[in-house]
Motif scaffolding. Structure first.
Motif, short mmCIF file in Angstrom:
data_model
loop_
_atom_site.label_atom_id
_atom_site.label_comp_id
_atom_site.label_asym_id
_atom_site.label_seq_id
_atom_site.Cartn_x
_atom_site.Cartn_y
_atom_site.Cartn_z
N ASN A 69 -4.34 -5.81 8.50
CA ASN A 69 -4.87 -6.73 7.48
C ASN A 69 -6.18 -7.39 7.91
O ASN A 69 -6.99 -7.76 7.07
N ALA A 70 -6.39 -7.51 9.21
CA ALA A 70 -7.64 -8.08 9.69
C ALA A 70 -8.82 -7.17 9.39
O ALA A 70 -9.96 -7.62 9.26
N LYS A 71 -8.53 -5.87 9.29
CA LYS A 71 -9.58 -4.89 9.00
C LYS A 71 -9.54 -4.40 7.56
O LYS A 71 -10.30 -3.49 7.20
N ASN A 72 -8.64 -4.95 6.76
CA ASN A 72 -8.51 -4.52 5.36
C ASN A 72 -8.33 -3.00 5.26
O ASN A 72 -8.94 -2.35 4.39
N THR A 73 -7.52 -2.46 6.12
CA THR A 73 -7.38 -1.01 6.18
C THR A 73 -5.91 -0.59 6.33
O THR A 73 -5.17 -1.22 7.09
N ALA A 74 -5.56 0.45 5.60
CA ALA A 74 -4.26 1.09 5.75
C ALA A 74 -4.48 2.48 6.33
O ALA A 74 -5.55 3.07 6.16
N TYR A 75 -3.44 2.97 7.01
CA TYR A 75 -3.56 4.24 7.70
C TYR A 75 -2.38 5.14 7.38
O TYR A 75 -1.28 4.68 7.11
N LEU A 76 -2.63 6.44 7.44
CA LEU A 76 -1.56 7.43 7.38
C LEU A 76 -1.77 8.37 8.56
O LEU A 76 -2.73 9.12 8.58
N GLN A 77 -0.87 8.28 9.53
CA GLN A 77 -0.92 9.15 10.69
C GLN A 77 -0.08 10.38 10.40
O GLN A 77 1.11 10.26 10.10
N MET A 78 -0.71 11.54 10.49
CA MET A 78 -0.03 12.79 10.16
C MET A 78 -0.02 13.69 11.39
O MET A 78 -1.08 14.08 11.88
N ASN A 79 1.17 13.99 11.87
CA ASN A 79 1.34 14.84 13.04
C ASN A 79 2.09 16.11 12.65
O ASN A 79 2.72 16.17 11.59
N SER A 80 2.02 17.10 13.50
CA SER A 80 2.73 18.38 13.28
C SER A 80 2.47 18.90 11.87
O SER A 80 3.40 19.27 11.15
N ILE A 129 4.06 0.85 2.48
CA ILE A 129 4.17 -0.22 3.46
C ILE A 129 4.04 -1.54 2.75
O ILE A 129 3.29 -1.65 1.77
N ASP A 130 4.78 -2.55 3.21
CA ASP A 130 4.73 -3.84 2.53
C ASP A 130 3.51 -4.64 2.96
O ASP A 130 2.67 -4.17 3.70
N TRP A 131 3.43 -5.86 2.50
CA TRP A 131 2.23 -6.66 2.64
C TRP A 131 1.89 -7.00 4.08
O TRP A 131 0.72 -7.09 4.44
N VAL A 173 8.24 14.40 4.74
CA VAL A 173 7.32 14.23 5.86
C VAL A 173 7.88 13.32 6.94
O VAL A 173 7.20 13.04 7.94
N LYS A 174 9.08 12.85 6.77
CA LYS A 174 9.67 11.93 7.72
C LYS A 174 9.78 12.59 9.10
O LYS A 174 10.15 13.75 9.21
N GLY A 175 9.44 11.81 10.12
CA GLY A 175 9.44 12.34 11.48
C GLY A 175 8.11 12.94 11.88
O GLY A 175 7.87 13.18 13.07
N ARG A 176 7.23 13.17 10.90
CA ARG A 176 5.90 13.72 11.19
C ARG A 176 4.79 12.75 10.78
O ARG A 176 3.75 12.70 11.44
N PHE A 177 4.99 12.01 9.72
CA PHE A 177 3.99 11.08 9.21
C PHE A 177 4.48 9.65 9.41
O PHE A 177 5.68 9.37 9.38
N THR A 178 3.53 8.74 9.56
CA THR A 178 3.86 7.33 9.53
C THR A 178 2.72 6.55 8.90
O THR A 178 1.60 7.05 8.81
N ILE A 179 3.03 5.37 8.44
CA ILE A 179 2.05 4.54 7.75
C ILE A 179 1.93 3.22 8.50
O ILE A 179 2.90 2.72 9.09
N ALA A 180 0.73 2.67 8.48
CA ALA A 180 0.48 1.38 9.13
C ALA A 180 -0.65 0.68 8.40
O ALA A 180 -1.31 1.27 7.55
N ARG A 181 -0.84 -0.59 8.72
CA ARG A 181 -1.95 -1.33 8.14
C ARG A 181 -2.46 -2.35 9.13
O ARG A 181 -1.70 -2.82 10.00
N MET A 241 0.83 -1.20 0.00
CA MET A 241 0.00 0.00 0.00
C MET A 241 0.87 1.26 0.00
O MET A 241 1.93 1.30 0.63
N GLY A 242 0.39 2.25 -0.70
CA GLY A 242 1.10 3.51 -0.74
C GLY A 242 0.15 4.67 -0.52
O GLY A 242 -1.06 4.56 -0.76
#
Length: 122
Positions: free
Chosen positions: A74-85, A51-53, A64-72, A34-35
């Protein structure tokens, strides 16, 4: 076939946070990397994170490094982008994408969501 639906965008003041979600249809979500990308008015599409599989490997753009992060989840079929600052220059339409491999190249993703607007006021 995968359908992607982003949510979580909105208007936030500089320094605030948002978490974008990308909900995927189908039972094969875990087979896709996912991207996240963004596009501001008058600018080209810009890679943000991927993020990989399994979620064990991520890559965040320098801008955006240090402010954003990505997660997923798979049980919820959902990817996330957390954006801070958040900064006004983060204002853009944010898109999630699914593809065979994690990559910074948008054209290598097979499926795209419709996008969600993020606006950051100063």
């Amino acid at each position: 076939q995968v359908q992607l639906v982003e949510s979580g965008g909105g208007l936030v003041q500089a320094g605030g946070s948002l978490r974008l979600s990308c909900a995927a249809s189908g039972r094969t979500f875990s087979s896709y990397a996912m991207g996240w990308f963004r596009q501001a008015p008058g600018k080209e599409r810009e890679f943000v994170a991927h993020i990989d599989w399994t979620g064990s490997s991520i890559y965040i753009a320098v801008s955006v490094k240090g402010r954003f992060t990505i997660a997923r989840d798979n049980a919820k079929n959902t990817a996330y982008l957390q954006m801070n600052s958040l900064k006004p220059e983060d204002t853009a339409v944010y898109y999630c994408a699914a593809g065979a491999s994690p990559t910074t190249v948008g054209d290598e993703y097979d499926y795209w969501g419709q996008g969600t607007q993020v606006s950051v006021s100063s």
